[in-house]
Structure formats: structure tokens, C-alpha cells
Design a protein around this motif. Sequence first.
Motif, PDB file in Angstrom:
ATOM      1  N   ASN A 297       0.812  -1.197   0.000  1.00 45.47           N
ATOM      2  CA  ASN A 297       0.000   0.000   0.000  1.00 45.47           C
ATOM      3  C   ASN A 297       0.858   1.265   0.000  1.00 45.47           C
ATOM      4  O   ASN A 297       0.560   2.221  -0.727  1.00 45.47           O
ATOM      5  CB  ASN A 297      -0.940  -0.017   1.211  1.00 45.47           C
TER       6      ASN A 297
ATOM      7  N   GLN B 293       0.963   4.124  -2.863  1.00 45.17           N
ATOM      8  CA  GLN B 293       0.730   5.538  -2.536  1.00 45.17           C
ATOM      9  C   GLN B 293       1.892   6.393  -3.028  1.00 45.17           C
ATOM     10  O   GLN B 293       1.680   7.456  -3.608  1.00 45.17           O
ATOM     11  CB  GLN B 293       0.530   5.733  -1.036  1.00 45.17           C
TER      12      GLN B 293
ATOM     13  N   LEU C 135      -7.349   2.458  -2.996  1.00 49.30           N
ATOM     14  CA  LEU C 135      -6.017   2.290  -2.418  1.00 49.30           C
ATOM     15  C   LEU C 135      -5.993   1.240  -1.315  1.00 49.30           C
ATOM     16  O   LEU C 135      -5.055   0.457  -1.205  1.00 49.30           O
ATOM     17  CB  LEU C 135      -5.491   3.631  -1.911  1.00 49.30           C
ATOM     18  N   LYS C 136      -7.048   1.196  -0.512  1.00 51.18           N
ATOM     19  CA  LYS C 136      -7.103   0.249   0.609  1.00 51.18           C
ATOM     20  C   LYS C 136      -7.030  -1.208   0.151  1.00 51.18           C
ATOM     21  O   LYS C 136      -6.668  -2.092   0.924  1.00 51.18           O
ATOM     22  CB  LYS C 136      -8.361   0.472   1.427  1.00 51.18           C
TER      23      LYS C 136
ATOM     24  N   PHE D 228      -5.041  -2.444  -2.123  1.00 47.05           N
ATOM     25  CA  PHE D 228      -3.700  -2.821  -2.562  1.00 47.05           C
ATOM     26  C   PHE D 228      -2.861  -3.133  -1.320  1.00 47.05           C
ATOM     27  O   PHE D 228      -2.361  -2.243  -0.661  1.00 47.05           O
ATOM     28  CB  PHE D 228      -3.076  -1.712  -3.412  1.00 47.05           C
ATOM     29  N   ARG D 229      -2.758  -4.432  -0.999  1.00 48.90           N
ATOM     30  CA  ARG D 229      -2.075  -4.870   0.216  1.00 48.90           C
ATOM     31  C   ARG D 229      -0.795  -5.580  -0.109  1.00 48.90           C
ATOM     32  O   ARG D 229      -0.605  -6.261  -0.998  1.00 48.90           O
ATOM     33  CB  ARG D 229      -2.956  -5.808   1.023  1.00 48.90           C
TER      34      ARG D 229
END
Length: 154
Positions: free
Chosen positions: A2, A6, A150-151, A153-154
Motif C-alpha cells: 500500500n 501511494q 487504495l485500501k 492494494f495490500r
Amino acid sequence: MNMEIQAALDVADETDSFLQITDVIYDKESEVGYDELNEAEKTVFCIDQLLREMENGGFVQFIHHEAGARAHDTHEALERIRAKASADVLSGIIAFFDDGQVPVDEDDRIAAFDLIESEHADDIASMDDRFYDSGENLVEMTLRFVQKNLKDFR
């Protein structure tokens, strides 16, 4: 991952940003395999493969290579980023296949598409043109999708 995504989103140049994001996704895919990517990651992966293949030879190139095995996933990815025109064109390509099913097996897919292409070469060339002329900036649309999700994408 993440934080890497970002950081890539913060890059001013959208192409560089997109490439950095795809690098992260491809690294994960090489470690765990495509099937283990989540929906958001598959979206980026499929859009990138579509763009690469279309730049190198249009839908013939797309179908003939690994990306073609994921034609249905790629169509869903285009819908997720709201690329309606591109999704419509890809739907047309998929519709050429029996029952709209693109074979996953490379040899079967290529054999089927070679028959399709022999009968519909002009239509396929026209669809290439429609894709290129759609006016959709798939890189920008994908970056917006990544930002909104975005949350995931781990």
C-alpha cells in the motif's frame, strides 16, 4: 505494498506513476501467481497487459499472447475503471469466439482466433482503430481507480 502504491501515485508524471504501480503488481504476481491477486490488483495487471499488447500489434497480439487468456478478466477490468468504449470494443472481439468464450489454452485460443481472423480481418482491424481512437486514457483512468481503491492494494 500500500505504501509503495501511494508513493507511486504521488509521482507527478502519470506514465511513471502507472509504471511504478504495475512494477509492484507484477512483483506480487510473480511471487503468488495471478489467481492470488485481489480484484483491484487484477484490474491493474489486466489493463497493463492490454495496453502493452495493443501497442505491439493490436487485438491479434493481445489474443495470441498470455493476455488473451484473460480476455474476460480484462473486459471486467475495463468496466471497473469505467472505460466503456474500450470495454465495448473488447466485447466485440470476445463475441467472435464460439459462445463468447475465449479459450484459456494458448494453442486452442490461437487456432480459434486464426480462423476468426481469416474471416473477419477487416472487422478486427476496424476494432483496433476504434480502440485506439476511443479517446479513453486508460492510464489516467487506472490511476483514478487505484486512488479510489487504495485500501485494496495490500
